[in-house]
Scaffold this motif. Structure first.
Motif, PDB file in Angstrom:
ATOM      1  N   VAL A 182       9.154 -26.614  71.566  1.00 25.31           N
ATOM      2  CA  VAL A 182       8.489 -27.415  70.550  1.00 25.31           C
ATOM      3  C   VAL A 182       8.765 -28.874  70.885  1.00 25.31           C
ATOM      4  CG1 VAL A 182       8.376 -28.039  68.098  1.00 25.31           C
ATOM      5  CG2 VAL A 182       8.774 -25.649  68.758  1.00 25.31           C
ATOM      6  N   VAL A 183       7.706 -29.663  70.936  1.00 23.81           N
ATOM      7  CA  VAL A 183       7.843 -31.104  71.146  1.00 23.81           C
ATOM      8  C   VAL A 183       7.083 -31.796  70.023  1.00 23.81           C
ATOM      9  CG1 VAL A 183       7.409 -33.060  72.668  1.00 23.81           C
ATOM     10  CG2 VAL A 183       7.997 -30.829  73.645  1.00 23.81           C
ATOM     11  N   ASN A 184       7.811 -32.540  69.207  1.00 21.86           N
ATOM     12  CA  ASN A 184       7.195 -33.331  68.145  1.00 21.86           C
ATOM     13  C   ASN A 184       6.921 -34.727  68.675  1.00 21.86           C
ATOM     14  OD1 ASN A 184       7.472 -31.528  65.728  1.00 21.86           O
ATOM     15  ND2 ASN A 184       9.598 -31.618  66.388  1.00 21.86           N
ATOM     16  N   ILE A 185       5.760 -35.253  68.332  1.00 24.85           N
ATOM     17  CA  ILE A 185       5.418 -36.620  68.703  1.00 24.85           C
ATOM     18  C   ILE A 185       5.699 -37.469  67.475  1.00 24.85           C
ATOM     19  CG2 ILE A 185       3.663 -38.150  69.630  1.00 24.85           C
ATOM     20  CD1 ILE A 185       4.346 -35.540  71.342  1.00 24.85           C
ATOM     21  N   THR A 186       6.723 -38.292  67.559  1.00 21.66           N
ATOM     22  CA  THR A 186       7.060 -39.136  66.417  1.00 21.66           C
ATOM     23  C   THR A 186       6.765 -40.594  66.792  1.00 21.66           C
ATOM     24  OG1 THR A 186       9.424 -39.268  66.986  1.00 21.66           O
ATOM     25  CG2 THR A 186       8.742 -37.484  65.549  1.00 21.66           C
ATOM     26  N   SER A 187       7.761 -41.424  66.889  1.00 18.40           N
ATOM     27  CA  SER A 187       7.538 -42.832  67.200  1.00 18.40           C
ATOM     28  C   SER A 187       8.868 -43.498  67.506  1.00 18.40           C
ATOM     29  CB  SER A 187       6.896 -43.522  65.995  1.00 18.40           C
ATOM     30  OG  SER A 187       6.911 -44.933  66.133  1.00 18.40           O
ATOM     31  N   VAL A 188       8.792 -44.580  68.232  1.00 18.23           N
ATOM     32  CA  VAL A 188       9.980 -45.385  68.479  1.00 18.23           C
ATOM     33  C   VAL A 188      10.555 -45.879  67.153  1.00 18.23           C
ATOM     34  CG1 VAL A 188       8.766 -47.580  68.811  1.00 18.23           C
ATOM     35  CG2 VAL A 188      10.916 -47.167  70.003  1.00 18.23           C
ATOM     36  N   SER A 189       9.751 -45.877  66.098  1.00 19.83           N
ATOM     37  CA  SER A 189      10.222 -46.333  64.784  1.00 19.83           C
ATOM     38  C   SER A 189      11.323 -45.443  64.218  1.00 19.83           C
ATOM     39  CB  SER A 189       9.060 -46.438  63.788  1.00 19.83           C
ATOM     40  OG  SER A 189       8.535 -45.168  63.482  1.00 19.83           O
ATOM     41  N   VAL A 190      11.532 -44.258  64.802  1.00 15.83           N
ATOM     42  CA  VAL A 190      12.669 -43.416  64.410  1.00 15.83           C
ATOM     43  C   VAL A 190      13.970 -44.131  64.739  1.00 15.83           C
ATOM     44  CG1 VAL A 190      13.908 -41.286  64.991  1.00 15.83           C
ATOM     45  CG2 VAL A 190      11.449 -41.223  64.569  1.00 15.83           C
ATOM     46  N   ARG A 191      13.994 -44.828  65.853  1.00 20.86           N
ATOM     47  CA  ARG A 191      15.193 -45.556  66.294  1.00 20.86           C
ATOM     48  C   ARG A 191      15.215 -46.994  65.802  1.00 20.86           C
ATOM     49  NH1 ARG A 191      17.597 -44.046  71.178  1.00 20.86           N
ATOM     50  NH2 ARG A 191      19.215 -45.466  70.473  1.00 20.86           N
TER      51      ARG A 191
END
Length: 147
Positions: free
Chosen positions: A23-32
């Motif tokens: 499973v690969v979720n596409i999130t964002s650099v905004s997580v960090r």
């Protein structure tokens, strides 16, 4: 956040039963690095990241990995729209607006769909079986983090 969690909860039992899955979720650099104007988005992505951190470690022994891709600026329709809006707001050309955004990325350009796809494909491959619960930055070095 809720939709990817529900999807994972639906597919993980089958993956564990067969002894393999990705499973690969596409999130964002905004997580960090949260983006000030994206408060709700930052919160939802952080919640998904927390779910993955715990769940990925519970399913790893069954051959299932869960990871997150955190893209930065990529050559997308959204980037074109942002460049166009910046050009209008600053009364400059779109090329100048794009160059200003590229200057924020150490590689000096947007990421490509091919680079994004290759990274995702790697995480889905048999070669990534030892990568568990990670947040993979794909931002051309724009984020200056040590950890």
């Amino acid at each position: 956040m809720l939709t990817p969690i529900a999807l994972m909860q639906a597919v993980l039992p089958g993956m564990m039963a067969q002894g393999w899955g990705r499973v690969v979720n596409i999130t964002s650099v905004s997580v960090r690095a949260p983006v000030a104007v994206l408060g709700l988005s930052n919160s939802a992505r952080a919640g998904l990241t927390g779910f993955v951190a715990g769940t990925s470690r519970q399913v790893a022994q069954k051959g299932v990995t869960i990871n997150n891709l955190l893209p930065g600026m990529h050559a997308t329709d959204r980037s074109v729209a942002l460049d166009r809006a910046a050009a209008r707001a600053q009364n400059i050309s779109e090329d100048e607006a794009r160059a200003a955004r590229w200057a924020m990325v150490p590689v000096g350009r947007y990421g490509t769909a091919e680079e994004f796809g290759a990274t995702c494909a790697f995480l889905c491959s048999t070669h990534a079986g030892f990568i568990v619960g990670q947040n993979i930055l794909l931002d051309g070095g724009a984020s200056n983090f040590t950890i």
